[in-house]
Write an enzyme that holds these catalytic residues in place. Structure first.
Site, mmCIF file in Angstrom:
data_model
loop_
_atom_site.group_PDB
_atom_site.id
_atom_site.type_symbol
_atom_site.label_atom_id
_atom_site.label_comp_id
_atom_site.label_asym_id
_atom_site.label_seq_id
_atom_site.Cartn_x
_atom_site.Cartn_y
_atom_site.Cartn_z
ATOM 1 N N ARG A 1 0.847 -1.207 0.000
ATOM 2 C CA ARG A 1 0.000 0.000 0.000
ATOM 3 C C ARG A 1 0.879 1.252 0.000
ATOM 4 O O ARG A 1 0.551 2.273 -0.592
ATOM 5 C CB ARG A 1 -0.964 0.006 1.184
ATOM 6 C CG ARG A 1 -0.292 -0.011 2.525
ATOM 7 C CD ARG A 1 -1.287 0.124 3.675
ATOM 8 N NE ARG A 1 -0.648 -0.190 4.935
ATOM 9 C CZ ARG A 1 -0.954 0.379 6.079
ATOM 10 N NH1 ARG A 1 -1.898 1.287 6.144
ATOM 11 N NH2 ARG A 1 -0.338 0.046 7.194
ATOM 12 N N SER B 1 -4.833 5.461 5.350
ATOM 13 C CA SER B 1 -4.610 4.013 5.390
ATOM 14 C C SER B 1 -4.253 3.450 4.027
ATOM 15 O O SER B 1 -3.415 2.567 3.907
ATOM 16 C CB SER B 1 -5.871 3.298 5.885
ATOM 17 O OG SER B 1 -6.181 3.706 7.195
ATOM 18 N N PHE C 1 -14.365 -3.677 1.070
ATOM 19 C CA PHE C 1 -15.442 -2.783 0.628
ATOM 20 C C PHE C 1 -15.387 -2.528 -0.876
ATOM 21 O O PHE C 1 -16.426 -2.408 -1.523
ATOM 22 C CB PHE C 1 -15.383 -1.485 1.439
ATOM 23 C CG PHE C 1 -15.235 -1.745 2.917
ATOM 24 C CD1 PHE C 1 -16.148 -2.570 3.568
ATOM 25 C CD2 PHE C 1 -14.171 -1.240 3.641
ATOM 26 C CE1 PHE C 1 -16.010 -2.861 4.917
ATOM 27 C CE2 PHE C 1 -14.022 -1.534 4.991
ATOM 28 C CZ PHE C 1 -14.936 -2.345 5.635
ATOM 29 N N GLU D 1 -18.392 3.615 -0.620
ATOM 30 C CA GLU D 1 -17.573 2.926 -1.623
ATOM 31 C C GLU D 1 -18.336 2.671 -2.913
ATOM 32 O O GLU D 1 -17.771 2.719 -4.008
ATOM 33 C CB GLU D 1 -17.054 1.598 -1.057
ATOM 34 C CG GLU D 1 -16.177 1.741 0.187
ATOM 35 C CD GLU D 1 -16.973 1.950 1.478
ATOM 36 O OE1 GLU D 1 -18.219 1.812 1.461
ATOM 37 O OE2 GLU D 1 -16.340 2.242 2.511
ATOM 38 N N ARG E 1 -1.482 -4.551 3.870
ATOM 39 C CA ARG E 1 -1.231 -3.608 4.958
ATOM 40 C C ARG E 1 0.159 -3.813 5.559
ATOM 41 O O ARG E 1 0.820 -2.865 5.959
ATOM 42 C CB ARG E 1 -2.282 -3.813 6.056
ATOM 43 C CG ARG E 1 -2.014 -2.965 7.271
ATOM 44 C CD ARG E 1 -3.077 -3.149 8.349
ATOM 45 N NE ARG E 1 -2.799 -2.246 9.448
ATOM 46 C CZ ARG E 1 -2.693 -2.635 10.719
ATOM 47 N NH1 ARG E 1 -2.863 -3.894 11.053
ATOM 48 N NH2 ARG E 1 -2.438 -1.751 11.664
ATOM 49 N N ASP F 1 -7.870 -5.912 13.358
ATOM 50 C CA ASP F 1 -9.239 -5.496 13.010
ATOM 51 C C ASP F 1 -10.202 -6.682 12.947
ATOM 52 O O ASP F 1 -11.406 -6.523 13.078
ATOM 53 C CB ASP F 1 -9.252 -4.748 11.673
ATOM 54 C CG ASP F 1 -8.937 -3.264 11.844
ATOM 55 O OD1 ASP F 1 -8.870 -2.808 13.005
ATOM 56 O OD2 ASP F 1 -8.761 -2.578 10.827
#
Lengths: 273, 310
Positions: B10, B37, B83, B58, B167, B117
């Protein structure tokens, strides 16, 4: 530019050819096509800057039919505007036709966005108007939705975006015919008062009789003069408009007329074909 | 070959956008309230007029992305994989894939390494969902260098693509002079006893597993299948013919993911045994990425075990 009388006559022809197409294949959506016809005819003939000979011309205005099931109404309007021969309406929904069950931008000239999955066209149109804002391109995007379609959540997500970016190059027209597949919109899931909702979302709104050509032309003038906000025109219409036995009947949402019904409908619409 | 510096894909994406945006003025970047993020914030700072903040919507972002793309732009639209591919699936299908819109969906936080998460944010389905869409390319880069190279190549092409980004920081398996081509798997290690076909963050563990197998006298071929679609069928058939056994490794459900895709090819063109390392039809849970990879069987040791099971 057409006179109001000419627009009315064109609208009758558009309705007749929409019904002829639906009749020929035995499937399609007459109710919503007939309710939206006057909105589309007034826009395509007297308001929008388009060239049927050059459908992708730089700087043209664009229209997205978010209520894509009213495709016969759009196709017939495009045909009578000169994009293709109205006789092609008889290929509607048939294998190999450019006139798909729902509008396909890669098949039918004049169709700016493929639609049919409700709500998406509205958001697509917000993106188109936003792109023009970012590119400082001076043209308009029109988007036509149904009233039942306003039950889709994406409409309201996109409405917030349009307000955030002050998209005064975007004009939404709600074809408020009051019916959806399962019955009255008021009963299935009420969306009125639509004006209040869009105003609360930061839009300018106008109300109009969606079958009064002069009133439609006048309201577009007012809508195009608005600065700094997107505009929603709530056009009160009658589903199945122009054919007495189809008017205000949810049952004619997605049903084709038989031979006798087509003949009667054409007669009512003043046709002699 | 390996460089010790670790960087999340990312982050690589964020750097790519800023660099690419400098001389590609038709690039529009969109984010749905996650610009810090998904690393689109650098682009936002550098080119605020070409950045669209969609807020937490989204579906709207991706439908608008299609509208912007059909107005002459290339659009990079970002959210979490859950999403972008999951919540907005039907928008992606009808507004982007069906209309062949020039939208590059750059989805971050794919897979179990989202970590703490937990299950609602750990996507194991995105590659499967995107892979079944006509027109849609699906690209899962393994490291920083390949992210930049594959994005540079793909952003110059017309049409939709789905990039699956992570991530967690990962080591480089490529060097700056590596040549990568979309649609062509890359052989990172030669061997003829077993082929390990990996994608994304599982490429580095695949190389580790090959080392371990080598110590046991098993020579493993390691292939980075960074492009899941269009899939490099030739390299799979060659691996099946020359190695006779294949292990797939992905941070995704083996159902419909790389494992499924490879098995579709071998079943039709060159049947051979295929063992699949990945998520096996269960949801995840909260934990540290390394703990989760271990618990759910996505480590170098799991690849070794799978190879030996064949």
């Amino acid at each position: 530019m057409k006179t109001v009388q000419e627009l009315k006559e064109i609208a009758s022809s558009v309705r007749i050819d929409a019904l002829r197409g639906i009749h020929a294949v035995g499937a399609g959506h007459p109710g919503g096509s007939l309710s939206v016809t006057d909105i589309l005819v007034s826009l395509y003939f007297n308001v929008m800057n388009v060239d049927p000979q050059d459908p992708c011309a730089e700087g043209r205005d664009r229209l997205v039919l978010s209520k894509g099931h009213a495709a016969p109404g759009l196709y017939s309007t495009l045909a009578h505007r000169g994009y293709f021969d109205p006789e092609e309406m008889l290929t509607l929904r048939k294998l190999g036709s450019r006139l798909q069950g729902h509008p396909d931008m890669h098949k039918c000239p004049g169709v700016e966005m493929s639609t049919g999955s409700l709500g998406q066209g509205f958001s697509n149109a917000v993106g188109m108007a936003l792109a023009d804002k970012m590119d400082k391109r001076d043209r308009r995007t029109f988007v036509v939705t149904g009233d039942g379609e306003l039950q889709e959540g994406i409409i309201w997500e996109a409405a917030l975006t349009a307000a955030k970016y002050g998209l005064d190059n975007l004009i939404a027209v709600v074809d408020l015919n009051g019916l959806q597949i399962d019955g009255r919109v008021d009963t299935v899931k009420k969306v009125v008062p639509v004006e209040d909702k869009f105003e609360a979302f930061g839009w300018e709104t106008f109300s109009v009789d969606g079958h009064d050509m002069q009133a439609l032309l006048d309201v577009y003038e007012k809508a195009m003069a608005v600065k700094g906000k997107p505009v929603c025109i709530v056009a009160k219409t009658v589903k199945g408009k122009g054919v007495s036995f189809m008017e205000d009947q949810a049952g004619w949402h997605g049903k084709a007329p038989n031979d006798e019904q087509l003949e009667a409908a054409i007669k009512e619409l003043g046709g002699d074909r | 070959m390996a460089d010790v510096k670790k960087i999340a894909t990312r982050e690589s994406y964020g750097k790519f956008l800023v660099e690419y945006g400098a001389d590609h003025e038709n690039l529009i970047v969109m984010s749905a309230d996650l610009s810090g993020s998904n690393k689109t914030d650098g682009f936002e700072k550098a080119y605020p007029d070409r950045f669209v903040e969609s807020g937490i919507s989204e579906q709207d972002m991706l439908a608008e992305a299609a509208g912007i793309a059909h107005s002459g732009h290339v659009v990079a639209a970002s959210s979490f994989a859950m999403f972008a591919a999951g919540r907005a699936f039907e928008i992606v299908r009808n507004s982007i894939a069906h209309t062949n819109a020039n939208v590059k969906i750059c989805a971050t936080h794919g897979g179990i390494t989202v970590g703490e998460d937990g299950a609602t944010h750990q996507t194991f389905e995105d590659v499967a969902l995107m892979r079944v869409l006509p027109n849609m390319k699906v690209i899962v880069p393994a490291d920083d260098i390949s992210t930049k190279k594959l994005m540079t190549a793909e952003f110059g092409e017309e049409g939709p693509a789905y990039f699956r980004l992570g991530r967690a920081a990962v080591p480089n398996v490529y060097t700056e002079d590596s040549v990568l081509e979309i649609g062509k798997g890359a052989v990172l290690r030669e061997g003829n006893d077993v082929a390990i076909i990996a994608s994304g963050i599982m490429v580095a563990p695949a190389l580790e597993a090959a080392e371990t197998l080598h110590a046991d006298g098993i020579e493993a071929r390691v292939i980075d299948m960074h492009t899941i679609k269009p899939l490099d069928e030739d390299i799979i058939v060659k691996a099946a013919e020359e190695c006779g056994k294949i292990v797939t490794a992905e941070e995704h459900s083996v159902i419909g993911g790389l494992g499924g895709a490879v098995a579709e090819v071998t079943a039709q063109k060159c049947p051979c045994r295929v063992a699949m390392v990945g998520q096996h039809d269960v949801f995840g849970e909260s934990g540290k990425p390394a703990e989760l990879l271990k618990k759910y069987g996505m480590t170098a040791e799991d690849i070794v075990k799978a190879a030996k099971s064949l």
